[in-house]
Write a protein that holds these residues in place. Structure first.
Motif, PDB file in Angstrom:
ATOM      1  N   ALA A  48      -4.399  18.341  32.142  1.00 41.86           N
ATOM      2  CA  ALA A  48      -5.182  18.783  33.476  1.00 41.86           C
ATOM      3  C   ALA A  48      -5.974  19.767  32.969  1.00 41.86           C
ATOM      4  O   ALA A  48      -6.942  20.168  33.809  1.00 41.86           O
ATOM      5  CB  ALA A  48      -3.839  19.119  34.420  1.00 41.86           C
TER       6      ALA A  48
ATOM      7  N   LEU B  90      -9.308  19.619  31.829  1.00 38.70           N
ATOM      8  CA  LEU B  90     -10.139  18.938  32.684  1.00 38.70           C
ATOM      9  C   LEU B  90     -10.654  19.746  33.788  1.00 38.70           C
ATOM     10  O   LEU B  90     -11.881  19.870  34.316  1.00 38.70           O
ATOM     11  CB  LEU B  90      -9.398  17.545  33.663  1.00 38.70           C
ATOM     12  N   ARG B  91      -9.773  20.652  34.075  1.00 37.99           N
ATOM     13  CA  ARG B  91      -9.971  21.936  34.928  1.00 37.99           C
ATOM     14  C   ARG B  91     -11.277  22.709  34.384  1.00 37.99           C
ATOM     15  O   ARG B  91     -12.231  23.130  35.199  1.00 37.99           O
ATOM     16  CB  ARG B  91      -8.753  22.801  35.072  1.00 37.99           C
TER      17      ARG B  91
ATOM     18  N   LYS C 215     -11.044  17.521  41.384  1.00 37.21           N
ATOM     19  CA  LYS C 215      -9.525  17.963  41.472  1.00 37.21           C
ATOM     20  C   LYS C 215      -8.928  16.573  41.418  1.00 37.21           C
ATOM     21  O   LYS C 215      -7.720  16.791  40.694  1.00 37.21           O
ATOM     22  CB  LYS C 215      -9.101  18.431  42.926  1.00 37.21           C
TER      23      LYS C 215
ATOM     24  N   GLN D  41      -8.094  15.748  37.687  1.00 32.26           N
ATOM     25  CA  GLN D  41      -7.392  16.848  36.984  1.00 32.26           C
ATOM     26  C   GLN D  41      -6.097  16.155  37.417  1.00 32.26           C
ATOM     27  O   GLN D  41      -5.169  16.243  36.613  1.00 32.26           O
ATOM     28  CB  GLN D  41      -7.583  18.120  37.415  1.00 32.26           C
TER      29      GLN D  41
ATOM     30  N   TRP E 183      -0.199  24.186  40.142  1.00 32.26           N
ATOM     31  CA  TRP E 183      -0.979  23.350  40.377  1.00 32.26           C
ATOM     32  C   TRP E 183      -0.561  22.756  42.033  1.00 32.26           C
ATOM     33  O   TRP E 183      -0.898  21.778  42.701  1.00 32.26           O
ATOM     34  CB  TRP E 183      -0.720  22.045  39.646  1.00 32.26           C
TER      35      TRP E 183
END
Length: 163
Positions: A54, A57-58, A65, A68, A145
């Motif tokens: 994640a 991907l951020r 979002k 992610q 998160w």
């Protein structure tokens, strides 16, 4: 099982800590003829792997979002369907669909991301998934998160939906 709150989802994600899976491409429980674990690296902690994927991907797709979060929540399938590897993706998708939306559920259904046709989203997930297995960086903690999960949940809330 359908998750009804971010708190339920967070509890399930925390439960992934310490749960491992064999390295990619290695069947679960695979051993050499001498009984030693099959080569290919150490098992991957699902919780840490999800956080790293994640986080990658951020960095690469900061505005996406949902993408992610797809990487973040993927491991819950293993907890929901421990004895059924083939059904894990579907079970995870159904669990989060009402909370996180159709796109996240659809991407989860397409796991493993290494099989079948791939669009930009699947290619990004596949690349981050592979890179996170060898990446050695601090991906933060799950609590980082919570706000993103709450924003997605609020956006996809059935109560807030307009017909």
């Amino acid at each position: 099982m359908e998750l009804r709150s971010v708190e339920e989802l967070m509890d399930l994600l925390y439960a992934c800590r310490g749960v491992t899976e064999p390295p990619a491409g290695t069947p679960a429980g695979a051993r050499t003829p001498g009984g030693a674990p099959a080569p290919g690296g150490a098992p991957v902690d699902l919780h840490d792997h999800a956080l790293r994927t994640a986080a990658l991907l951020r960095r690469s797709r900061p505005a996406d979002k949902e993408l992610q979060v797809t990487a973040l929540v993927r491991p819950i399938g293993r907890l929901l369907r421990p004895g059924d590897p083939a059904g894990r993706a579907e079970r995870a998708a159904e669990a989060v669909r009402g909370l996180l939306g159709e796109r996240v559920a659809g991407l989860l259904r397409r796991h493993p991301w290494s099989a079948g046709p791939a669009d930009d989203d699947v290619l990004s997930l596949r690349h981050a998934d592979e890179e996170s297995r060898t990446a050695g960086f601090d991906a933060g903690v799950l609590e980082d998160w919570r706000t993103v999960l709450e924003l997605l949940a609020a956006r996809n809330s059935r109560l807030g939906a307009v017909d």
